[in-house]
Motif scaffolding. Structure first.
Motif, PDB file in Angstrom:
ATOM      1  N   ASN A 201     -10.891   1.707   3.124  1.00 17.83           N
ATOM      2  CA  ASN A 201     -12.097   1.893   1.991  1.00 17.83           C
ATOM      3  C   ASN A 201     -12.575   3.152   2.567  1.00 17.83           C
ATOM      4  N   GLY A 202     -11.786   4.359   2.836  1.00 20.35           N
ATOM      5  CA  GLY A 202     -12.292   5.625   3.293  1.00 20.35           C
ATOM      6  C   GLY A 202     -13.105   5.688   4.540  1.00 20.35           C
ATOM      7  N   THR A 203     -12.966   4.580   5.341  1.00 23.19           N
ATOM      8  CA  THR A 203     -13.595   4.819   6.697  1.00 23.19           C
ATOM      9  C   THR A 203     -12.777   4.636   7.895  1.00 23.19           C
ATOM     10  N   LEU A 204     -12.793   5.577   8.967  1.00 22.14           N
ATOM     11  CA  LEU A 204     -12.178   5.408   9.978  1.00 22.14           C
ATOM     12  C   LEU A 204     -12.557   4.650  11.244  1.00 22.14           C
ATOM     13  N   ARG A 205     -11.626   3.690  11.668  1.00 20.57           N
ATOM     14  CA  ARG A 205     -11.978   2.803  12.724  1.00 20.57           C
ATOM     15  C   ARG A 205     -11.199   3.057  13.821  1.00 20.57           C
ATOM     16  N   VAL A 206     -11.781   3.396  15.028  1.00 18.72           N
ATOM     17  CA  VAL A 206     -10.901   3.622  16.141  1.00 18.72           C
ATOM     18  C   VAL A 206     -11.150   2.565  17.246  1.00 18.72           C
ATOM     19  N   GLU A 207     -10.243   2.093  17.758  1.00 18.70           N
ATOM     20  CA  GLU A 207     -10.284   1.057  18.999  1.00 18.70           C
ATOM     21  C   GLU A 207      -9.641   1.606  20.064  1.00 18.70           C
ATOM     22  N   LYS A 208     -10.341   1.317  21.503  1.00 16.17           N
ATOM     23  CA  LYS A 208      -9.747   1.895  22.670  1.00 16.17           C
ATOM     24  C   LYS A 208      -8.949   0.643  23.030  1.00 16.17           C
TER      25      LYS A 208
ATOM     26  N   ASN B 233      -2.965   8.570  -6.745  1.00 18.50           N
ATOM     27  CA  ASN B 233      -4.036   7.729  -6.093  1.00 18.50           C
ATOM     28  C   ASN B 233      -3.335   7.015  -4.883  1.00 18.50           C
ATOM     29  N   PRO B 234      -2.758   7.456  -3.946  1.00 17.25           N
ATOM     30  CA  PRO B 234      -2.467   6.847  -2.973  1.00 17.25           C
ATOM     31  C   PRO B 234      -3.463   6.043  -2.159  1.00 17.25           C
ATOM     32  N   ASP B 235      -3.204   5.063  -1.088  1.00 16.24           N
ATOM     33  CA  ASP B 235      -4.080   4.248  -0.566  1.00 16.24           C
ATOM     34  C   ASP B 235      -4.648   4.897   0.721  1.00 16.24           C
TER      35      ASP B 235
ATOM     36  N   LYS C 154       0.738  -1.304  -0.101  1.00 20.42           N
ATOM     37  CA  LYS C 154      -0.233   0.020   0.033  1.00 20.42           C
ATOM     38  C   LYS C 154       0.686   1.244   0.022  1.00 20.42           C
ATOM     39  N   THR C 155       0.366   2.199  -0.538  1.00 17.28           N
ATOM     40  CA  THR C 155       1.018   3.538  -0.708  1.00 17.28           C
ATOM     41  C   THR C 155       0.383   4.655   0.189  1.00 17.28           C
ATOM     42  N   VAL C 156       1.238   5.319   0.799  1.00 10.27           N
ATOM     43  CA  VAL C 156       0.729   6.480   1.786  1.00 10.27           C
ATOM     44  C   VAL C 156       1.591   7.666   1.273  1.00 10.27           C
ATOM     45  N   LEU C 157       0.579   8.754   1.090  1.00 10.74           N
ATOM     46  CA  LEU C 157       1.223   9.985   0.871  1.00 10.74           C
ATOM     47  C   LEU C 157       1.083  10.773   2.249  1.00 10.74           C
ATOM     48  N   ILE C 158       2.363  11.344   2.403  1.00 16.81           N
ATOM     49  CA  ILE C 158       2.575  12.221   3.726  1.00 16.81           C
ATOM     50  C   ILE C 158       2.576  13.733   3.015  1.00 16.81           C
TER      51      ILE C 158
END
Length: 156
Positions: free
Chosen positions: A141-148, A48-50, A5-9
């Motif tokens: 897939n464009g969704t942010l999931r957070v876990e405590k 079009n980075p991931d 996967k590619t991440v753009l910083i």
């Protein structure tokens, strides 16, 4: 084996880019870097980075404008801004998906007006014989999931 996967910083402070790049590459990601909003937007559209890690305070085009332009062109961007305290959070949060604030010992994860407010809690040294709280965030897939994440008192 699938491509990494590619991440753009998109961050104007080189030391932050260096730390992020090191850790992301160590975890198996490819990275691209941009040091201002205009270059970040151009690279996001062309590569079009991931995932895009996007700062708000950027030269040439701020993170809000970059995020808005990406969304208008059909790209999904999740804009997370980090603040030390709530007094630093701007009144206008248009385009922001999540606000991370901190240095309180109380874990917070709540949604207000479409913005996810997060405080990881007490991720530093144990104080007052309390549990340690942290959070893990994942974007898929464009969704942010957070876990405590909780480490009970007396186990660490």
């Amino acid at each position: 084996m699938s491509d990494p996967k590619t991440v753009l910083i998109v961050e104007d402070e080189k030391n932050i880019v260096d730390i992020l790049r090191f850790n992301l590459q160590r975890a198996g990601y490819q990275t691209l870097e941009a040091y201002d909003g205009e270059d970040g937007l151009a690279q996001a559209v062309s590569a079009n980075p991931d995932l895009i890690l996007l700062d708000v305070m950027l030269p040439k085009k701020n993170g809000f404008d970059v995020c808005r332009a990406l969304r208008e062109n059909g790209h999904r961007a999740i804009l997370v801004d980090l603040f030390l305290g709530l007094e630093e959070v701007p009144a206008d949060l248009a385009g922001v998906d999540a606000v991370v604030f901190g240095h309180s010992h109380k874990y917070v994860q709540e949604e207000k007006d479409g913005v996810l407010w997060l405080n990881p809690g007490s991720c530093g040294p144990r104080r007052f014989h309390q549990e340690i709280t942290m959070m893990m965030a994942e974007v898929e897939n464009g969704t942010l999931r957070v876990e405590k994440v909780t480490i009970p008192h007396g186990t660490a």
